[in-house]
Design a protein around this motif. Structure first.
Motif, PDB file in Angstrom:
ATOM      1  N   VAL A   1      78.118  28.082  67.250  1.00  0.00           N
ATOM      2  CA  VAL A   1      77.551  29.087  66.342  1.00  0.00           C
ATOM      3  C   VAL A   1      78.679  30.032  65.960  1.00  0.00           C
ATOM      4  N   THR A   2      78.987  30.115  64.677  1.00  0.00           N
ATOM      5  CA  THR A   2      80.164  30.861  64.253  1.00  0.00           C
ATOM      6  C   THR A   2      79.971  31.520  62.893  1.00  0.00           C
ATOM      7  N   THR A   3      80.862  32.441  62.585  1.00  0.00           N
ATOM      8  CA  THR A   3      80.849  33.070  61.256  1.00  0.00           C
ATOM      9  C   THR A   3      81.700  32.272  60.287  1.00  0.00           C
ATOM     10  N   PHE A   4      82.453  31.293  60.799  1.00  0.00           N
ATOM     11  CA  PHE A   4      83.413  30.582  59.969  1.00  0.00           C
ATOM     12  C   PHE A   4      82.830  29.320  59.352  1.00  0.00           C
ATOM     13  N   THR A   5      83.115  29.112  58.064  1.00  0.00           N
ATOM     14  CA  THR A   5      82.686  27.897  57.379  1.00  0.00           C
ATOM     15  C   THR A   5      83.890  27.090  56.900  1.00  0.00           C
ATOM     16  N   VAL A   6      85.092  27.492  57.331  1.00  0.00           N
ATOM     17  CA  VAL A   6      86.306  26.791  56.921  1.00  0.00           C
ATOM     18  C   VAL A   6      86.248  25.343  57.405  1.00  0.00           C
ATOM     19  N   ASP A   7      86.626  24.418  56.505  1.00  0.00           N
ATOM     20  CA  ASP A   7      86.563  22.996  56.832  1.00  0.00           C
ATOM     21  C   ASP A   7      87.179  22.673  58.187  1.00  0.00           C
TER      22      ASP A   7
ATOM     23  N   ASP B   1      82.003  36.372  72.854  1.00  0.00           N
ATOM     24  CA  ASP B   1      82.801  37.489  73.336  1.00  0.00           C
ATOM     25  C   ASP B   1      82.253  38.852  72.947  1.00  0.00           C
ATOM     26  N   GLN B   2      81.400  38.931  71.926  1.00  0.00           N
ATOM     27  CA  GLN B   2      80.838  40.221  71.514  1.00  0.00           C
ATOM     28  C   GLN B   2      79.569  40.511  72.313  1.00  0.00           C
ATOM     29  N   ALA B   3      79.610  41.575  73.101  1.00  0.00           N
ATOM     30  CA  ALA B   3      78.508  41.883  74.008  1.00  0.00           C
ATOM     31  C   ALA B   3      77.182  42.066  73.279  1.00  0.00           C
ATOM     32  N   LEU B   4      77.221  42.717  72.119  1.00  0.00           N
ATOM     33  CA  LEU B   4      75.978  42.972  71.384  1.00  0.00           C
ATOM     34  C   LEU B   4      75.351  41.678  70.886  1.00  0.00           C
ATOM     35  N   VAL B   5      76.181  40.800  70.361  1.00  0.00           N
ATOM     36  CA  VAL B   5      75.683  39.501  69.888  1.00  0.00           C
ATOM     37  C   VAL B   5      75.155  38.692  71.057  1.00  0.00           C
ATOM     38  N   ARG B   6      75.890  38.705  72.139  1.00  0.00           N
ATOM     39  CA  ARG B   6      75.474  37.960  73.337  1.00  0.00           C
ATOM     40  C   ARG B   6      74.125  38.450  73.834  1.00  0.00           C
TER      41      ARG B   6
ATOM     42  N   PRO C   1      74.053  23.575  82.213  1.00  0.00           N
ATOM     43  CA  PRO C   1      72.911  23.891  81.341  1.00  0.00           C
ATOM     44  C   PRO C   1      72.547  22.712  80.446  1.00  0.00           C
ATOM     45  N   ASP C   2      71.367  22.765  79.873  1.00  0.00           N
ATOM     46  CA  ASP C   2      70.946  21.727  78.921  1.00  0.00           C
ATOM     47  C   ASP C   2      71.695  21.870  77.605  1.00  0.00           C
ATOM     48  N   VAL C   3      71.950  23.111  77.197  1.00  0.00           N
ATOM     49  CA  VAL C   3      72.672  23.379  75.949  1.00  0.00           C
ATOM     50  C   VAL C   3      73.623  24.554  76.167  1.00  0.00           C
ATOM     51  N   VAL C   4      74.855  24.390  75.673  1.00  0.00           N
ATOM     52  CA  VAL C   4      75.830  25.481  75.678  1.00  0.00           C
ATOM     53  C   VAL C   4      75.934  26.018  74.254  1.00  0.00           C
ATOM     54  N   VAL C   5      75.633  27.297  74.056  1.00  0.00           N
ATOM     55  CA  VAL C   5      75.780  27.937  72.750  1.00  0.00           C
ATOM     56  C   VAL C   5      77.165  28.565  72.728  1.00  0.00           C
ATOM     57  N   MET C   6      78.029  28.064  71.839  1.00  0.00           N
ATOM     58  CA  MET C   6      79.458  28.385  71.891  1.00  0.00           C
ATOM     59  C   MET C   6      79.956  29.042  70.602  1.00  0.00           C
ATOM     60  N   ASP C   7      80.613  30.195  70.764  1.00  0.00           N
ATOM     61  CA  ASP C   7      81.305  30.825  69.647  1.00  0.00           C
ATOM     62  C   ASP C   7      82.681  30.175  69.512  1.00  0.00           C
ATOM     63  N   ILE C   8      83.281  30.225  68.317  1.00  0.00           N
ATOM     64  CA  ILE C   8      84.614  29.641  68.135  1.00  0.00           C
ATOM     65  C   ILE C   8      85.710  30.613  68.532  1.00  0.00           C
ATOM     66  N   GLN C   9      85.652  31.835  68.001  1.00  0.00           N
ATOM     67  CA  GLN C   9      86.714  32.796  68.282  1.00  0.00           C
ATOM     68  C   GLN C   9      86.409  33.565  69.558  1.00  0.00           C
TER      69      GLN C   9
END
Length: 225
Positions: A86-92, A12-17, A51-59
């Protein structure tokens, strides 16, 4: 000439995308075929583009990445896709839910570009990928939540495996690559690849992530202390 890996970016973040697009399109064996800025777009574009691979953010807005992953790679998916979360979260809980939803890999956003690129290649090749911080202990705790009666003696889900295949599965669950397993067992890497393929086929598993979880669930790998 091998066709480049087709990657869909869901962030969702344009810069990261934009950063992901630049990184992947700079690789000779990759091409970004689409982008999505929310979960609904992620599902729509993935089904449209395959696609062969979907790179997915959680939030993400409208539909979070875990729900989107479940629609694309979960038990109900007619043709499950390979999703790298691919996320910033490491919560179990996020890791548990991403794995349960059908994700083939889990990386953190602070992973260096080279690691991200390697991650996409790994998932595309059908191997599991977990960030170093997603430890064996964490996977073990996830598996414990779903664990049926242990059957490490070869019964239950593992009944169809040969002793050698169970040994290879245990080493896969320990986090070893095919090359490392080959060195451990003193066999050719191609032999290990064949064993892994047979394990996945016999157990009706999509990839190595599912194999790792099953190894824990059946007691083939002892619980972390």
């Amino acid at each position: 000439m091998t066709a480049p890996l087709r990657v869909l970016i869901c962030e969702d973040q344009a810069l990261v995308r934009a950063g992901y697009v630049t990184i992947f399109n700079a690789q000779p064996d990759m091409t970004v075929v689409g982008e999505a800025e929310n979960g609904h777009e992620a599902v729509h574009e993935a089904l449209r583009l395959r696609p062969d691979v979907v790179v997915m953010d959680i939030q993400m807005p409208l539909l979070d990445g875990i729900a989107a992953t479940r629609r694309l790679a979960g038990p109900g998916a007619e043709h499950p896709m390979k999703v790298l979360v691919v996320t910033t979260f490491t919560v179990d809980g996020y890791v548990y839910e991403a794995l349960r939803a059908g994700a083939s890999g889990f990386l953190l956003k602070d992973t260096p570009p080279a690691g991200l690129v390697a991650g996409v290649r790994t998932v595309a090749a059908g191997e599991s990928l977990l960030a170093p911080s997603v430890t064996r202990e964490l996977i073990g705790r996830y598996a414990e939540r779903l664990r049926p009666a242990p059957a490490a003696d070869g019964g239950g889900p593992l009944a169809e495996l040969t002793p050698r295949e169970r040994e290879v599965l245990r080493l896969v669950a320990d986090g070893l690559s095919n090359a490392e397993i080959a060195a451990e067992l003193v066999v050719a890497a191609e032999t290990v690849k064949t064993h892994v393929s047979r394990i996945l086929n016999k157990l009706d598993l999509r990839d190595r992530v599912q194999a790792v979880v099953l190894a824990h669930r059946t007691g083939l790998v002892p619980p972390a202390p």
